[in-house]
Each structure stands twice: as structure tokens, then as C-alpha cells.
Design an enzyme around this catalytic site. Structure first.
Site, PDB file in Angstrom:
ATOM      1  N   HIS A 152      14.687   6.996  41.648  1.00 45.61           N
ATOM      2  CA  HIS A 152      13.492   7.705  42.121  1.00 45.61           C
ATOM      3  C   HIS A 152      12.262   6.816  42.255  1.00 45.61           C
ATOM      4  O   HIS A 152      11.295   7.203  42.907  1.00 45.61           O
ATOM      5  CB  HIS A 152      13.178   8.868  41.181  1.00 45.61           C
ATOM      6  CG  HIS A 152      14.175   9.978  41.263  1.00 45.61           C
ATOM      7  ND1 HIS A 152      13.990  11.101  42.046  1.00 45.61           N
ATOM      8  CD2 HIS A 152      15.393  10.141  40.688  1.00 45.61           C
ATOM      9  CE1 HIS A 152      15.033  11.904  41.936  1.00 45.61           C
ATOM     10  NE2 HIS A 152      15.906  11.350  41.115  1.00 45.61           N
ATOM     11  N   ASP A 208       4.611   3.334  44.519  1.00 44.96           N
ATOM     12  CA  ASP A 208       5.246   4.590  44.128  1.00 44.96           C
ATOM     13  C   ASP A 208       6.554   4.748  44.882  1.00 44.96           C
ATOM     14  O   ASP A 208       6.635   4.395  46.067  1.00 44.96           O
ATOM     15  CB  ASP A 208       4.331   5.781  44.453  1.00 44.96           C
ATOM     16  CG  ASP A 208       4.333   6.837  43.363  1.00 44.96           C
ATOM     17  OD1 ASP A 208       5.328   6.913  42.621  1.00 44.96           O
ATOM     18  OD2 ASP A 208       3.347   7.578  43.261  1.00 44.96           O
TER      19      ASP A 208
END
Length: 467
Positions: free
Chosen positions: A156, A355
Site C-alpha cells: 500500500h 505517499d
């Protein structure tokens, strides 16, 4: 075919079936309810003598199987290697990466113990889906126990280039462990390329030895979040906040208090915006919501102090008795409250330094009013930027560029705001959380429903993308 989901942390539901509302929890709960299965992982509890076998709570078709860990496991596996070594390294922060052989050993030990616990309850035709950096060696440990099920892994957070990842001691062992998976999913083509090249460029590595890699950006439950935003108009917290705001326009940021999120840099960018636009003083406010995270790790404690110092300086310098430029809240809010605040914010400021995806960007867009939407200002280093090109894309390291984007967003004509929002929202509807979940499962099972043909990047082998 039963689905077995494995993640670092699992919150067993209460008797009404309520569980956590984080992005991963929402994503996987739907898949498990549809297929039936098991959600396995750490309970979040620390015990002096944790039981070897998981505790299972059954809720309908889903069993929540959790294990406790010992204090030394928490220190070495979770606080240690996962969050002092892997997390900063994978966010390109070599200067913050701390490696300890004892912590690496603890990380491997806990993965081995988790695998033993799951192996006791796994069935021959189960489909196993493992999530995130805490559990990279998990499939390799299952294979050592004789488990031959199909096992997929989804990463992720970002996967950095080999020049960054390879600087981490133990990186070769982790790459070798990843080969035990039948499918490895990442958020972006950049991550997929970095991972494929890591396999190819590691000493003794070849592309043919790599697992199948797929770029599959995670989505949100777009329809549900939009409904939550509509209903939140009457929420007491939202109503009180907007009443206090008055005619001022709201800029909002929502992040865990983490150095990867660029929160200090964001505050300073907003300061630069106010300095460059003195006519805006008193008319615009930044609401930054940042619940503390991993406070036991020294770097996070230091970040908290730095944030407080920056906030105090900006508010004392630019504010006055009737108005503070920045309101900073260190607590978590429900999705209902956040949806309502997003809906009323003229600008969504999502500027992480790095991110994997960033679901706040997607939630902000989903919450907007179709006839008068706000504008998303988005870091080019968030995985979401690859999908959300109609946002104002910025370099979060450049405070002047971010400040100019805030000004542009506040001055943008309504017709342009609506046009940008429609494209962004349509994309969120097409590639929502259900699409993401089904696409990964189809790819792992080799289903004919798999959503895209193979994709080959220049110099990269055995990589696919679904977009």
C-alpha cells in the site's frame, strides 16, 4: 473458494458487526462478506505469553482470527524494523532509516509465528491475500510450512528505486521472500517499475525470477462517501465549525501526524500564501486535522514538537484576536464528520512528501457539491496524482508553488471548478473500492474477468497495470 485476508492489525467487530472505518477495513470487509472467509492478523494487544493459536470471532460469513504478540515482538517487529527501517526507507527517507539486526530478526520471527498460526486454520482451496510492508516475508513462511495455496500481496505504500531500497540491510532477503507470492500488487506504474527493476538489478537476480507484478491503484467507496457528505450537513460538529467560520473560506488538510505527509511544509506553504496575499488575512482559514501516530517512535515525537513550534510561530505572527490563520486539531474524527468538512471546504490541501496513494484526496473529491465544488491541490508525489490530473498538481517541497496553487484554487471560476470536478468524480466512480478488490482477486485467480491486458514498461518485464 474462501478468501483469507491477512493484515498487520485486525479489529474484530462488535456484536452489531461494526469494525474500523479505515480505507483498508472498508475495502476488505465488502470482499469478505461477498465471498465468506477469514480476516487474520494482530489483535493490537501485547501479552506476556501470547497463545499460539488465533482467537476467532465469527460474524456472519466472516471469521476474524487474531493473535496477540509479546512486548519484545512489538518493539522489534512493529516499532522497530517495520516503522524505523521499512517505513522511512520506502518513503525515500534514507536519513531516517534505522537498521538493527535484532529488529530485523524480530520482524522475521513474528512473520514466522503469524504463518504458523494461520497454517493451523487454512483450508486447501483458500485464496490468501496479504497486505502491506509488515508482512513481506509472510508467504515465504507459509511455503516453508507446506502451504501451496495461491497467495497474493498488496503493497500500500511506495516502492522505492533499488538505489534506495537496496541501501537497507536485509533488502535482498525481502526481495527473495517476495518471490513466494503468486501476485504482487502496487499502487502505481512507478512502483511496479521500481520493484521489477529491484528484482532484475539485485545481485543474482533476473526478471524471470520475479513474481507477477500488477499496478492497481486502490479506490474508495465513492457512492457511500458521497452520501455521507450529503447527510453530514446536519452533523453538530460540522454545523458548529461552519458557524464559527462564518463567511471565511475553508482550506482543509487531513493526515496522520507523520513526516511523510509534509505537514510542517504545508503549514509553511499556507504561511507563504497569507504573506503573499495580505488581502486574504481574516478571510481564509486552514483547518489541519492530524491525529498523533506512533508516538513511541522518537522521530514522531520530534515531529510533534516541530509542528507545534511552527504552528505557534505562524499564528502569533499573522493572527489577531478575532482570527487565527490555522486551526490545528490533534484528534481523529469519524468519516461522517470528515465528509461534511470536506464538502464545505473550498480547497482540499493534500501535499504529502511521498505517499503510496492517499485516499484523502479521493474522499475530498467524492464529498463535493456537484454545482459548486471545491478544488483539490495535490502533491505530485502522491500515488493519486497519476489518476487525478485535473487537480492542481504541485511540488510539496516548493512552498511558493503550493502557495500559488492555493491562491489559484480560491480564485478559480465556478465553471472551471465544475469541469475539473466532473472528470475527477467520474474516475472515482469507475475505479472505486469494489473495482479494486475484484480486479486483484480476478488477477490472483487468473479469472477471465481480469480487467486489463499485460502492460510492459520500457526495460521492465512481467509487469501489468490495471487502470
Amino acid at each position: 473458494m474462501r478468501l483469507v485476508v491477512v493484515s498487520n492489525r485486525v479489529s474484530a467487530p462488535d456484536r452489531e458487526g461494526k469494525i474500523g472505518v479505515g480505507g483498508l477495513a472498508v475495502a476488505l470487509r465488502a470482499a469478505l462478506r461477498e465471498r465468506g472467509g477469514i480476516w487474520f492478523g494482530w489483535s493490537g494487544r501485547v501479552a506476556a505469553a501470547p497463545a499460539e493459536h488465533p482467537q476467532i470471532v465469527q460474524r456472519g460469513k466472516v471469521g476474524y482470527a487474531v493473535v496477540d504478540i509479546a512486548p519484545i515482538d512489538r518493539d522489534e517487529y512493529y516499532l522497530g524494523f517495520a516503522n524505523r527501517a521499512l517505513w522511512p526507507n520506502m518513503h525515500y527517507r534514507l536519513g531516517l532509516t534505522q537498521f538493527s539486526r535484532a529488529e530485523f530478526s524480530g520482524y522475521m520471527r513474528v512473520n514466522r509465528r503469524f504463518a504458523l498460526a494461520l497454517a493451523a486454520i487454512i483450508q486447501p482451496d483458500d485464496l490468501v491475500w496479504v497486505h502491506d510492508y509488515h508482512l513481506i516475508p509472510f508467504a515465504a513462511e507459509l511455503r516453508r510450512l507446506g502451504i501451496t495455496n495461491r497467495i497474493g500481496y498488496f503493497h500500500h505504500i511506495p516502492w522505492p528505486p533499488i538505489d534506495v531500497f537496496g541501501a537497507l540491510p536485509g533488502s535482498d532477503d525481502l526481495l527473495a521472500a517476495l518471490k513466494a507470492y503468486d501476485l504482487v500488487g502496487v499502487q502505481t506504474e512507478r512502483d511496479a517499475g521500481n520493484l521489477a527493476r529491484s528484482f532484475a538489478e539485485t545481485p543474482g537476480g533476473t526478471p524471470d525470477a520475479a513474481p507477477r507484478i500488477i499496478a492497481l491503484p486502490i479506490g474508495i467507496d465513492t457512492a457511500a462517501f458521497r452520501i455521507a457528505a450529503q447527510r453530514a450537513e446536519s452533523n453538530s460538529v460540522v454545523a458548529r465549525t461552519m458557524s464559527e467560520l462564518g463567511a471565511r473560506r475553508l482550506v482543509i488538510g487531513v493526515d496522520r501526524l507523520d513526516y511523510s505527509k509534509g505537514i510542517v511544509e504545508r503549514l509553511e506553504s499556507f504561511e507563504r500564501f497569507m504573506i503573499s496575499n495580505p488581502d486574504r488575512r481574516g478571510n481564509v482559514m486552514l483547518l489541519q486535522i492530524s491525529p498523533p501516530s506512533r508516538s513511541e517512535v522518537l522521530e514522531y515525537e520530534q515531529l510533534g514538537r516541530q509542528t507545534d513550534e511552527t504552528l505557534g510561530r505562524i499564528n502569533s505572527t499573522l493572527g489577531d484576536p478575532s482570527w487565527m490563520p490555522i486551526r490545528f486539531v490533534k484528534r481523529a474524527y469519524t468519516h461522517a464528520v470528515l465528509a461534511g468538512l470536506f464538502r464545505n471546504a473550498a480547497v482540499g490541501l493534500v501535499t504529502p512528501m511521498r505517499d503510496g496513494m492517499n485516499l484523502v484526496a479521493k474522499e475530498y473529491v467524492a464529498a463535493q457539491r456537484p454545482d459548486d465544488p471545491g478544488v483539490l491541490v495535490l502533491s505530485r508525489f502522491a500515488g493519486a496524482a497519476a489518476q487525478m490530473r485535473e487537480a492542481l498538481i504541485v511540488n510539496p517541497f516548493d512552498k511558493f508553488e503550493v502557495a500559488e496553487a492555493i491562491s489559484t484554487a480560491l480564485l478559480m471560476p465556478k465553471d472551471e471548478r465544475i469541469a475539473r470536478w466532473r472528470v475527477l468524480f467520474d474516475g472515482l466512480c469507475r475505479q472505486d473500492i469494489g473495482w479494486w478488490t475484484q480486479s486483484f482477486v480476478d488477477a490472483l485467480t487468473g479469472s477471465a474477468n481480469a480487467a486489463a491486458p499485460p502492460f510492459l514498461s520500457p526495460g521492465v518485464s512481467r509487469t501489468e497495470t490495471i487502470a
